[in-house]
Design a protein around this motif. Structure first.
Motif, short mmCIF file in Angstrom:
data_model
loop_
_atom_site.label_atom_id
_atom_site.label_comp_id
_atom_site.label_asym_id
_atom_site.label_seq_id
_atom_site.Cartn_x
_atom_site.Cartn_y
_atom_site.Cartn_z
N GLY B 142 9.84 59.60 -64.53
CA GLY B 142 10.23 59.82 -63.14
C GLY B 142 9.02 59.86 -62.22
N MET B 143 7.96 60.52 -62.67
CA MET B 143 6.75 60.62 -61.85
C MET B 143 6.10 59.25 -61.68
SD MET B 143 5.30 64.07 -63.52
CE MET B 143 3.98 64.64 -62.47
N LYS B 144 6.11 58.46 -62.75
CA LYS B 144 5.53 57.12 -62.65
C LYS B 144 6.28 56.30 -61.60
CE LYS B 144 4.18 56.70 -67.43
NZ LYS B 144 4.46 56.06 -68.69
N PRO B 165 15.23 50.30 -59.66
CA PRO B 165 14.03 51.11 -59.91
C PRO B 165 14.30 52.37 -60.73
CG PRO B 165 14.76 51.38 -57.65
CD PRO B 165 15.58 50.27 -58.23
N PHE B 166 15.56 52.83 -60.71
CA PHE B 166 15.84 54.08 -61.42
C PHE B 166 16.63 53.84 -62.70
CE2 PHE B 166 16.18 55.41 -56.74
CZ PHE B 166 14.81 55.45 -56.61
N GLY B 167 16.75 52.58 -63.07
CA GLY B 167 17.57 52.20 -64.23
C GLY B 167 17.14 52.83 -65.53
N SER B 168 15.82 53.04 -65.69
CA SER B 168 15.35 53.54 -66.98
C SER B 168 15.18 55.06 -67.00
CB SER B 168 14.04 52.84 -67.35
OG SER B 168 13.09 53.05 -66.33
N ALA B 171 19.80 60.67 -66.19
CA ALA B 171 20.75 60.88 -65.09
C ALA B 171 20.23 61.88 -64.06
CB ALA B 171 22.09 61.32 -65.64
N GLN B 172 19.67 62.97 -64.55
CA GLN B 172 19.22 64.02 -63.63
C GLN B 172 18.05 63.55 -62.77
OE1 GLN B 172 18.89 67.39 -66.16
NE2 GLN B 172 19.40 68.82 -64.50
N THR B 173 17.08 62.93 -63.42
CA THR B 173 15.92 62.42 -62.70
C THR B 173 16.37 61.35 -61.70
OG1 THR B 173 14.70 62.72 -64.75
CG2 THR B 173 13.59 61.51 -63.01
N GLN B 178 17.09 59.35 -56.22
CA GLN B 178 17.94 58.79 -55.16
C GLN B 178 17.83 59.63 -53.89
OE1 GLN B 178 21.59 58.83 -57.34
NE2 GLN B 178 21.23 56.83 -58.28
N GLU B 179 17.84 60.95 -54.07
CA GLU B 179 17.70 61.83 -52.90
C GLU B 179 16.34 61.67 -52.25
OE1 GLU B 179 20.55 65.36 -52.52
OE2 GLU B 179 19.29 65.82 -54.25
#
Lengths: 265, 266
Positions: B142-144, B165-168, B171-173, B178-179
């Motif tokens: 997530g940080m990367k 971009p958030f596919g990998s 769910a929580q991250t 997204q927010e």
């Protein structure tokens, strides 16, 4: 626990071999006079390094450092020359398709020719001078460096190339800031292989093509039946090879710090 | 003319790939108009050619036929005006977070006095304060991806292209990211083209969602998402959101039934 046990384990086999060597000579398991004992080698080596204080007859007395420096200088020059040519060339072969097609097949064609097979050619062209030795050392170290550099460049992650492009990087920036660092681990692998070949080449070259250095001493000592000096030379070359390899590994650890982080994560 | 020029225009864009002696049509006849400062999502199943579409917009790949124009100019190669956030973070592992973030502005020859404060502010906005000197290997997934977003924001591009971009991420991250993206977008208001296969993600983020069909990729429907901004994750529980979600689900079900039938016929 594992860390505590590591250091002594590494020394078990060398110590056993040393004992075996000593016993072989001591109990004459091979005919007398063929191989010297470890203690004898050590004594001769001492004389070779420090010389004898009064009236020594040994022609090797006190010449160790000079010969080590002759050989080391040749290795450094040949290896440096090889790296200076092989790294930029490897970058270009891997990066530019035309350069690759133009140069790579020739390298692959020449590479299987053993470095020892070049010896007569080198002497014929360069004579019994340093140039012969440098040619052989340089050529030997050149192949692994150029091949590994090329490989490293071609392995560069396409996504990183695209990322650099979309951030406005031109060819020069991509090459310097993406391709080169990405290939650097491979370049270091090539340099480690290259320095190994360089030490092989320097011994061969000095045996035949020049009249100084550890290779010359090795062959000379063999001719006059000084097997103790031969063994001391072998150990010297081994130690120098080991130290030069460690220097490259140490440099790579510093320059590739981001990679050790990766492994430790 | 009704005023402003489209930030991004696609006119009859086709893309064919040649695989051996077979031709595969990745996308067919795509027409799109994306107004400036809008958030557009392209929603489709995997293998529908949506990444192919994004690669053509980015300039990594050229269409077989048709044209892509960004702010009126034809797209022929990658440009810092069209920044990309990839599926993988695609960070330079030999550079620290800060060096990764300033790579764009630095490469474009901006002065350190301009980009340094900007980069520091953006690093803080994406929640990476205190990590500027860390290397990518020391960061979580997530940080990367936050660094991936920060580095394109630092480029101040006209167009932001985001390829799942958030596919990998877990769910929580993903929800957090997204927010974060919503908050960052409220502030920067860049034109965004966002590729995803996640219906909720598309509806939560975008003003306009284009639903794509699978093999060959075509635009099936344009859906306007009329949810008030600024949005938060709570928007996903509203009746409007659920109605839209039902509509998109129906479209996608219809589409997968058709694709299955066609595959069965082949």
């Amino acid at each position: 626990m594992a860390r505590v046990l590591r250091a002594p384990w590494a020394l078990v086999l060398p110590a056993a071999l040393l004992v075996l060597w000593h016993l072989t000579v001591e109990y004459r398991w091979v005919a007398e006079g063929i191989i010297p004992s470890p203690a004898q080698v050590l004594r001769s080596w001492e004389v070779w390094i420090f010389g004898v204080t009064k009236g020594g007859l040994s022609p090797y007395s006190g010449t160790w450092l000079d010969n080590v420096l002759y050989s080391s200088k040749r290795v450094l020059q040949g290896f440096g020359l090889a790296a200076l040519v092989a790294i930029p060339l490897g970058l270009m072969i891997g990066w530019n398709r035309l350069t690759g097609r133009l140069v790579d097949p020739t390298i692959q064609l020449l590479r299987p020719v053993p470095i020892t097979a070049w010896l007569p050619f080198a002497i014929a062209v360069f004579g019994i001078y340093d140039a012969s030795a440098l040619f052989l050392i340089g050529l030997g170290a050149f192949y692994p460096i150029v091949v590994n550099t090329t490989h490293g460049v071609r392995d560069t992650n396409l996504l990183l190339l695209r990322a650099a492009r979309m951030m406005g990087a031109g060819d020069g920036t991509v090459l310097a800031k993406v391709v080169f660092p990405s290939a650097l681990p491979s370049i270091f692998t090539g340099m480690r292989l290259g320095i190994g070949v360089a030490w092989t080449a320097v011994i061969v070259a000095e045996m035949i093509a020049v009249k100084s250095g550890l290779g010359y001493v090795l062959w000379d000592a063999y001719y006059v039946g000084r097997m103790d000096i031969c063994v001391a030379t072998m150990v010297s070359v081994g130690a120098l090879g080991f130290v030069s390899d460690r220097v490259i590994v140490y440099a790579s650890r510093i320059l590739l710090r981001w990679r050790t982080l990766e492994a430790g994560a | 003319m009704n005023g402003g020029q489209a930030a991004l225009e696609l006119r009859g864009v086709w893309k064919e790939f040649v695989k051996g002696d077979r031709r595969v049509e990745a996308v067919q006849g795509i027409d799109l108009d994306i107004p400036p400062h809008s958030f557009t999502a392209i929603l489709g199943p995997s293998g529908c050619g949506k990444s192919t579409l994004l690669n053509m917009v980015a300039g990594f790949d050229a269409p077989t036929r048709g044209e892509v124009r960004a702010n009126g100019a034809p797209v022929s190669s990658p440009s810092p005006k069209r920044a990309v956030v990839f599926q993988e973070p695609a960070l330079f592992p030999w550079y620290s977070v800060y060096e990764n973030v300033v790579f764009g502005p630095k490469t474009q020859g901006r002065s350190a006095q301009t980009y340094r404060p900007l980069a520091e502010r953006i690093i803080e906005q994406v929640g990476l304060k205190g990590f500027a000197s860390h290397y990518p290997a020391e960061l979580s997934g997530g940080m990367k991806q936050r660094v991936g977003i920060a580095r394109v924001l630092a480029m101040q591009p006209e167009l932001l292209l985001m390829d799942e971009p958030f596919g990998s991420l877990d769910a929580q991250t993903r929800t957090l990211m997204q927010e974060l993206l919503l908050a960052v977008w409220e502030r920067h208001q860049q034109t965004v083209l966002f590729i995803t296969h996640d219906i909720e993600e598309a509806l939560l983020l975008a003003d306009t969602v284009y639903v794509m069909t699978a093999r060959p990729g075509r635009i099936k429907k344009r859906i306007a998402v009329e949810l008030a901004r600024p949005r938060t994750i709570e928007a996903t529980t509203s009746p409007v959101f659920n109605a839209l979600k039902r509509e998109v689900l129906a479209l996608i079900r219809e589409e997968s039934v058709r694709a299955d039938a066609e595959t069965a016929l082949e």
